[in-house]
Design a protein around this motif. Sequence first.
Motif: not given
Length: 409
Positions: A106-112
């Motif tokens: 889950v979450g955003s690719l940039t921040y996960a």
Amino acid sequence: MDKNTGTGTQPDNRFAYMLVLIRYCEGREVFDRIMEQGLIQESTTAEIVRQAASALLYAHNRGIAHRDMKPENICFCSKDVTNNHVKLIDWGLGFYFGQGRMNSAVGSLTYAAPEVLEAKEKQGYTAACDLWSLGVVTYVMLCGKPPFWGNYNEQLRRMKRETFPMSDATWQQISRPAKDLIRGLLRADPKQRMKLEDVLRNPWLRLQESQSAMDTKIASQVLTNLRQFSRTSQFFTICVASVARQLDHKSLRDVHKVFAEMDTNGDGVLELHEVRAGFQKFFGRDSPQVQDVEQVFQKLDLDGSGFIDYTEFCAAGIGERVSLEEDVLWAAFKAFDVQDDDGRITKEEIQQVLRSGDVNKLWTPQVCQEVAEDIFENFDQNGDGSLDFQDDSTVGKRRSPVKKRAHER
């Protein structure tokens, strides 16, 4: 409620859900500030990171992971650009890991975190995923660019190698402690990642915190309010706690500053030694105010948890003037009008609120019933078996509305 989560969370063990209460933030997202300015000044970044780390520590200590840390989910409380008080918002992907394993990508690719991107059914990951995301957020705030780029496989490869630029002109202006913090968070192995407690002890964050001096007069007034509040009835404290939950950030600004100053380990709650140290700092080690700190602490710990949380502190610190304003009294009244929202409060509604709140850890059902009966005996002015707003306002304005047995635990 925590000072930086933007929510009040209450896991309900009877059902497969968590109640999340959202506090309104009128300021915009950190993301907007980055887009407008290109980056965020180092001192402001440190202030934001400290608050975000405190919010995460508070949540993690209660078995909750955010799993979607990014600048879009950190929001300024005020439109005033000089006020850097932020809240960590959007807990839609939050997970109560105290009762299950996290194994969803889950979450955003940039921040996960890399372990989140590669999550598998059997393996799972820990709340340390939020630490990686905090590191990426810090990096982006300081330079305006993400540390990893490219397609999915390219980003994942760079993440695992822990390779990210820190040598251009922008980074040459950034202090070494700030860079060290980012390096400590962006570790591919979650076990090697910096712990939240260490983040909050980091010299970079502590330096920025020490440079924002606390107004002694304001602090002394808030702590004086705490001492006065500790002498009120238990039911009055519960009523004012419900008022505190309704107040906006402007009304709580001074109280927030004092709480943050006293919360030396940044975990979002105050332990006895932190409260004592705060009283000693602002009143003097041998002052009369310090002598009864333990009694004040015990009275303000409404839920018997062994520490004072942000809501309890706000309730005590706002002072009688704020808690008796008509709009906040109305908000408190509505907190008890729970069954049919008819503008009247019954004994059953008072008992329901008391039984469902944190006070149920201290008060038996019999005591809750006795408190409700005492309130009606004293304040049901026309004897119709219910309280209207006029009656309830009288309850709020009299500081000791219930008999001694309502204090007994």
